[in-house]
Scaffold this motif. Structure first.
Motif, PDB file in Angstrom:
ATOM      1  N   ARG A 391      53.671 -11.110   9.132  1.00  0.00           N
ATOM      2  CA  ARG A 391      53.500 -12.442   8.226  1.00  0.00           C
ATOM      3  C   ARG A 391      54.741 -13.417   8.183  1.00  0.00           C
ATOM      4  N   GLU A 392      55.731 -12.756   8.664  1.00  0.00           N
ATOM      5  CA  GLU A 392      57.245 -13.352   8.690  1.00  0.00           C
ATOM      6  C   GLU A 392      57.533 -13.672  10.056  1.00  0.00           C
ATOM      7  N   GLU A 393      58.288 -14.729  10.425  1.00  0.00           N
ATOM      8  CA  GLU A 393      58.606 -15.060  11.725  1.00  0.00           C
ATOM      9  C   GLU A 393      59.986 -14.560  11.782  1.00  0.00           C
ATOM     10  N   VAL A 394      59.973 -13.524  12.856  1.00  0.00           N
ATOM     11  CA  VAL A 394      61.177 -12.828  13.315  1.00  0.00           C
ATOM     12  C   VAL A 394      61.993 -13.622  14.192  1.00  0.00           C
ATOM     13  N   PHE A 395      61.307 -14.421  15.074  1.00  0.00           N
ATOM     14  CA  PHE A 395      62.117 -15.313  16.080  1.00  0.00           C
ATOM     15  C   PHE A 395      62.943 -14.539  16.822  1.00  0.00           C
ATOM     16  N   GLY A 396      62.286 -13.300  17.233  1.00  0.00           N
ATOM     17  CA  GLY A 396      63.040 -12.353  18.291  1.00  0.00           C
ATOM     18  C   GLY A 396      61.986 -11.734  19.093  1.00  0.00           C
ATOM     19  N   PRO A 397      62.442 -10.896  19.933  1.00  0.00           N
ATOM     20  CA  PRO A 397      61.402  -9.934  21.020  1.00  0.00           C
ATOM     21  C   PRO A 397      60.636  -9.060  20.383  1.00  0.00           C
ATOM     22  N   VAL A 398      59.718  -9.178  19.352  1.00  0.00           N
ATOM     23  CA  VAL A 398      58.915  -8.220  18.591  1.00  0.00           C
ATOM     24  C   VAL A 398      57.717  -8.658  18.640  1.00  0.00           C
ATOM     25  N   LEU A 399      56.682  -8.023  19.279  1.00  0.00           N
ATOM     26  CA  LEU A 399      55.545  -8.087  19.328  1.00  0.00           C
ATOM     27  C   LEU A 399      54.534  -7.236  18.512  1.00  0.00           C
TER      28      LEU A 399
END
Length: 489
Positions: A391-399
């Motif tokens: 739901r939340e934007e991580v803005f990292g390499p997490v798929l």
């Protein structure tokens, strides 16, 4: 040659570290702040930190220039823009190396940024004669016509994930339309913008293109300045909301390109190899997932879920964190220690909420990476739409890989986030593709691919992902205002 010598890296860093406005360099009254290499943790020296007085001086210079620039010939503006584009192309390699050092993305990825920026500049240079008005029938003895005129001094605030591409590409549309511009470079990675102005010094009349560097106070001073009628941002949703609130006080126009929690949907009839490749490419692992357009939620039909997940895990192996300036590096560093801690925090939250970690999730233990801000490419399986990771934007390499079966519930889950920037659909059926594209609440949708932008195609988001469209004629026209002229003979 894969390795770039430290001497070469130091040599290409900008010599100027001040503010550029009014056609010359100015010592900042706000002083200087230190900037770093996220890949090594090393200092890259100091750069100007503009305060409100500095911003006022830059805007004053831009306003003075506007009084004559607004009447310049469109083809003259186009010629200057093309000259700027040519200079960026000639210096693309060194600009890529500066960005790799300062923002942490791999130099092989950054190599295209100056070229993309040059292409955007040339695109808007070619549109200068399209800033047209209309004639409107009024009957005998009367002529009614409209003109498109520039707005004035425009402020553009850009993000750190593509520092040079954003700083260079985003000055083109307002300048092509006859405005002057104050660009605010990202405080995390300001050096390529400063180097850009070393290279472009003298291309435009003094005050037409101005670049300031600094943190939040300089951005707030730009947004609140009464002589700036237009402010744009590439950045986070909270920053966009803050700008919109301040801009509303003076009825400023805004373009906001904000965050995303973007969905990629795999139907059971899809070309699975194509879908797997799209899922990995769309996540933008090369720059650590630091992209608002990343398709970080992959919804896979349960009939092909295991096969797609296995393929994703295999393709993710091509991305290994490494020193950003090494041409062998396929995945760079996060921009700061604080951002690394945020991404690692989300990984912990996902595990605690029951998501299954199937790849990555840790800081790499390679000795040469210990002083940088690295995290492994990370994949979670069996994610549900209620989890924060979905739901939340991580803005990292997490798929996140989610399973679906019922199409109506799929669309509800896809749209049940505050964002609406991009989406991707993989299917061989044309009717399915159109149906899904119409149901996804997003401003930019790919079918059977994910990730690329197309110059001339409008880019922007729905809902909290932004306001306005860029990379197209829509962006150019946004920097104009319509004047109606009614003539009675």
């Amino acid at each position: 040659m894969r390795e770039v010598s430290q001497g070469r890296l130091n040599e290409i860093l900008p010599k100027k570290r001040d503010l550029y406005y009014g056609g010359t360099w100015h010592v900042p009254l706000g002083g200087y702040s230190e900037t770093f290499n996220p890949g090594t943790g090393e200092s890259l020296g100091h750069c100007a930190d503009a305060n409100a007085v500095d911003v006022k001086a830059a805007v004053s210079a831009a306003r003075k220039a506007f009084e004559t620039w607004r009447y310049s010939k469109p083809l003259d503006r186009a010629a200057m823009l093309r000259k700027a584009a040519a200079i960026l192309r000639e210096n693309a390699e060194e600009l890529a190396l500066i960005d790799a050092q300062n923002c942490g993305n791999p130099v092989t990825e950054m190599a295209g940024d100056a070229l993309h920026a040059a292409a955007q500049i040339e695109f808007f240079a070619g549109l200068v004669t399209e800033i047209k008005g209309e004639t409107i029938p009024m009957g005998g003895g009367v002529t009614n016509m409209t003109l498109r005129e520039p707005l004035g001094v425009c402020a553009r605030i850009v993000a750190y994930n593509h520092p040079l591409m954003f700083c260079a590409g985003k000055f083109a549309a307002p300048i092509a339309a006859g405005n002057t511009v104050v660009m605010k470079a990202p405080p995390q990675a300001p050096l390529s913008a400063v180097r850009m102005m070393e290279l472009l010094d003298g291309v435009f009349p003094p005050g037409v293109l101005n670049v300031i560097t600094g943190g939040t106070p300089s951005g707030e001073a730009l947004v609140s300045h009464p002589e700036i009628p237009m402010v744009t941002l590439i950045g986070s949703v909270p920053t966009g909301r803050a700008i919109a609130r301040q801009a509303a006080n003076q009825l400023k126009q805004v373009i906001l390109e904000l965050g995303g929690k973007n969905a990629l949907i795999v139907y059971p009839d899809a070309d699975l190899e194509q879908a797997i490749d799209g899922a990995v490419r769309g996540m933008n692992f090369a720059w650590c997932g630091q992209s608002c357009g990343s398709t970080s939620r992959v919804f896979v039909h349960d009939a092909v879920y295991d096969q797609v997940l296995a393929g994703i895990l295999e393709k993710v192996k091509r991305y290994r964190p490494g020193i950003p300036t090494d041409r062998a590096t396929t995945m760079g560093a996060l921009v700061s220690r604080a951002h690394l801690d945020k991404v690692l925090g989300y990984i912990d939250v996902a595990k605690n909420e029951g998501a299954e970690l199937v790849a990555g999730g840790s800081v790499p233990q390679t000795p040469e990476l210990q002083n940088g801000f690295y995290v492994e490419p990370t994949v979670f399986a069996n994610v549900t739409s209620e989890m924060r990771i979905a739901r939340e934007e991580v803005f990292g390499p997490v798929l996140s890989v989610l399973k679906w079966h019922d199409e109506e519930k799929l669309f509800a889950d896809v749209n049940n986030v505050e964002y609406g920037l991009t989406g991707a659909i993989f299917t061989k059926d044309l009717a399915t593709a159109h149906r899904a594209a119409s149901r996804i609440e997003a401003g930019f949708v790919w079918i059977n691919r994910a990730g690329p932008h197309f110059l001339g195609a409008p880019y922007g988001g729905y809902k909290q992902s932004g306001i306005g469209r860029e990379e197209s004629i829509d962006e150019l026209m946004a920097f104009t205002q319509i004047k109606n002229i009614n003539i009675t003979f």
